[in-house]
Motif scaffolding. Structure first.
Motif, PDB file in Angstrom:
ATOM      1  N   GLU A  64      -1.817  -0.904  -4.901  1.00  0.00           N
ATOM      2  CA  GLU A  64      -0.992  -1.678  -3.755  1.00  0.00           C
ATOM      3  C   GLU A  64      -2.354  -2.354  -3.456  1.00  0.00           C
ATOM      4  N   SER A  65      -3.628  -1.753  -3.445  1.00  0.00           N
ATOM      5  CA  SER A  65      -4.590  -3.209  -3.002  1.00  0.00           C
ATOM      6  C   SER A  65      -5.366  -4.050  -3.889  1.00  0.00           C
ATOM      7  N   ARG A  68      -3.723  -5.565  -7.220  1.00  0.00           N
ATOM      8  CA  ARG A  68      -2.036  -5.617  -8.235  1.00  0.00           C
ATOM      9  C   ARG A  68      -2.965  -7.032  -8.424  1.00  0.00           C
ATOM     10  N   THR A 104      -7.092   8.277  -3.584  1.00  0.00           N
ATOM     11  CA  THR A 104      -5.824   7.589  -3.556  1.00  0.00           C
ATOM     12  C   THR A 104      -4.781   7.853  -2.027  1.00  0.00           C
ATOM     13  N   LEU A 155      -4.587   4.680   0.883  1.00  0.00           N
ATOM     14  CA  LEU A 155      -3.197   4.752   1.260  1.00  0.00           C
ATOM     15  C   LEU A 155      -2.474   5.131   2.657  1.00  0.00           C
ATOM     16  N   HIS A 187       3.009  -2.981   5.143  1.00  0.00           N
ATOM     17  CA  HIS A 187       2.618  -3.181   4.544  1.00  0.00           C
ATOM     18  C   HIS A 187       2.956  -2.995   2.817  1.00  0.00           C
ATOM     19  N   TYR A 188       3.899  -1.580   3.255  1.00  0.00           N
ATOM     20  CA  TYR A 188       4.276  -1.569   2.099  1.00  0.00           C
ATOM     21  C   TYR A 188       5.576  -1.641   1.626  1.00  0.00           C
ATOM     22  N   GLU A 248       6.495  -2.750  -1.864  1.00  0.00           N
ATOM     23  CA  GLU A 248       5.336  -1.422  -2.830  1.00  0.00           C
ATOM     24  C   GLU A 248       6.133   0.072  -3.275  1.00  0.00           C
ATOM     25  N   VAL A 272       5.282   3.701  -2.552  1.00  0.00           N
ATOM     26  CA  VAL A 272       4.517   3.685  -1.284  1.00  0.00           C
ATOM     27  C   VAL A 272       6.177   3.729  -0.891  1.00  0.00           C
ATOM     28  N   LYS A 294       0.821   9.822  -9.665  1.00  0.00           N
ATOM     29  CA  LYS A 294       0.136   8.722  -8.643  1.00  0.00           C
ATOM     30  C   LYS A 294      -1.293   9.016  -7.813  1.00  0.00           C
ATOM     31  N   ASN A 347      -0.192   6.781 -11.927  1.00  0.00           N
ATOM     32  CA  ASN A 347      -1.216   5.361 -11.448  1.00  0.00           C
ATOM     33  C   ASN A 347      -2.050   4.626 -12.475  1.00  0.00           C
TER      34      ASN A 347
END
Length: 340
Positions: free
Chosen positions: A129-130, A132, A149, A153, A255-256, A259, A262, A310, A315
């Motif tokens: 998520e940060s 990629r 994590t 998030l 932001h998500y 994703e 998330v 996750k 993850n």
């Protein structure tokens, strides 16, 4: 593509094996254990019966692989990582050994010098998520801790949008599997049953990872609860100006929105109105939620995930998928169960 799991006898190792034996793009060739060489993998992980005939291999016999996922106990592999790097095109490390970039911070939080400090800072953070874009070409990946994590998030959008200021408070709860398969006396069911054991009332090593990721000082506590799987964090932060729940929802959704793992969960109705780890068991989702106290200029950020998925093996597989250009959800499609 040939893959290996280094340290496959533990809980995280077992989850990696479970995910990789069913992965459409991977041939799991080797699973190592220092104690169980020659024994069948499914004798330790009985959920894998009928899924694999692999036996545990000694780490010295690892051989060459396209990707090695490291799930050994913390500090055990740090001094040997150079050898692992020579035997794999890509290494994904699930231990704590390469999560921090500053050797001095490592000493402060782990109480010892890192045995290979030149490797610190050479691993890409394994949080899609940060990071990629960096993961697409990274040959060394370090997966964050489970509570880190969840907290990153939960708080990340608020920090990125400049909504919060000052020290971030993180109150984490974790199930017994977070202590590992060889946790010792404190991890026995007879000792854990019925308890809410505060094992880190004023600090936890994962705070260093959160600080490194978000650029804010972190005050963290951690409590062991009776659950086997699951992490839930409640994070509190002062806001720069009054913030409403509508503002928070807009920030998280922005932001998500794209994703795959998330989900924003903050509802006024339903059985689970805020993130709940129970319904995430076995899945790679992290649910995030929020609440606002505008009269106090405080916001509460909440996240839940399965610490072995996750927060660990899932993850790592997500990072692997990105690195090799496969669909990000490959091998991670399980949605969780309800009721459990």
């Amino acid at each position: 593509m040939r893959a290996a799991v280094l340290g496959g006898a533990g809980y995280i190792g077992g989850e990696l094996v479970r995910l990789l034996v069913g992965h459409p793009h991977v041939q799991l060739a080797t699973v190592t254990s220092t104690r169980l060489g020659g024994r069948r993998v499914d004798s330790v992980h009985p959920n894998l019966r009928g899924a694999t005939d692999l036996t545990f291999t000694a780490p010295a016999d690892l051989g060459r692989h396209d990707v090695v996922l490291v799930a050994t106990p913390h500090l055990r592999d740090a001094a040997e990582m150079a050898g692992v790097l020579e035997r794999a095109a890509v290494v994904i490390d699930l231990t704590a050994d390469h999560r921090l970039t500053d050797p001095a911070a490592y000493v402060r939080h782990y109480g010892t010098e890192h045995p290979a400090p030149d490797l610190l800072g050479t691993f890409c953070r394994g949080l899609p998520e940060s990071h990629r874009e960096q993961l697409r070409t990274a040959d060394r990946v370090s997966v964050p801790g489970c509570m880190a994590t969840a907290a990153i998030l939960a708080l990340g959008p608020l920090v990125a949008d400049g909504l919060v200021d000052g020290t971030l408070s993180v109150d984490a709860r974790t199930g017994s599997s977070g202590s590992g398969a060889t946790s010792g006396d404190a991890g026995r069911h007879a000792e854990r049953a019925g308890t809410m054991r505060v094992f880190a009332p004023a600090g936890h090593r994962h705070a260093a990872e959160i600080e490194q990721a978000l650029g804010h000082q972190v005050a963290m506590s951690a409590t062991g609860v009776e659950a086997v799987r699951g992490v839930q964090v409640l994070c509190r932060a002062a806001t720069r100006a009054p913030v409403t729940e509508r503002d928070l929802r807009a920030s998280y959704r922005r932001h998500y929105a794209a994703e795959p793992f998330v989900r924003v969960v903050a509802r006024s109705r339903g059985l689970y109105r805020q993130p709940e780890p129970k319904i995430l068991s076995g899945s790679n989702f992290c649910d995030v939620g929020f609440a606002a106290l505008p009269e106090l200029d405080i916001v509460v950020a909440i996240a839940a995930l399965d610490n072995l998925m996750k927060g660990g093996a899932g993850n790592a597989v997500q990072c692997m998928n990105i690195r090799f250009g496969w669909p990000e959800t490959s091998g991670l499609e399980f949605l969780g169960l309800h009721p459990v």
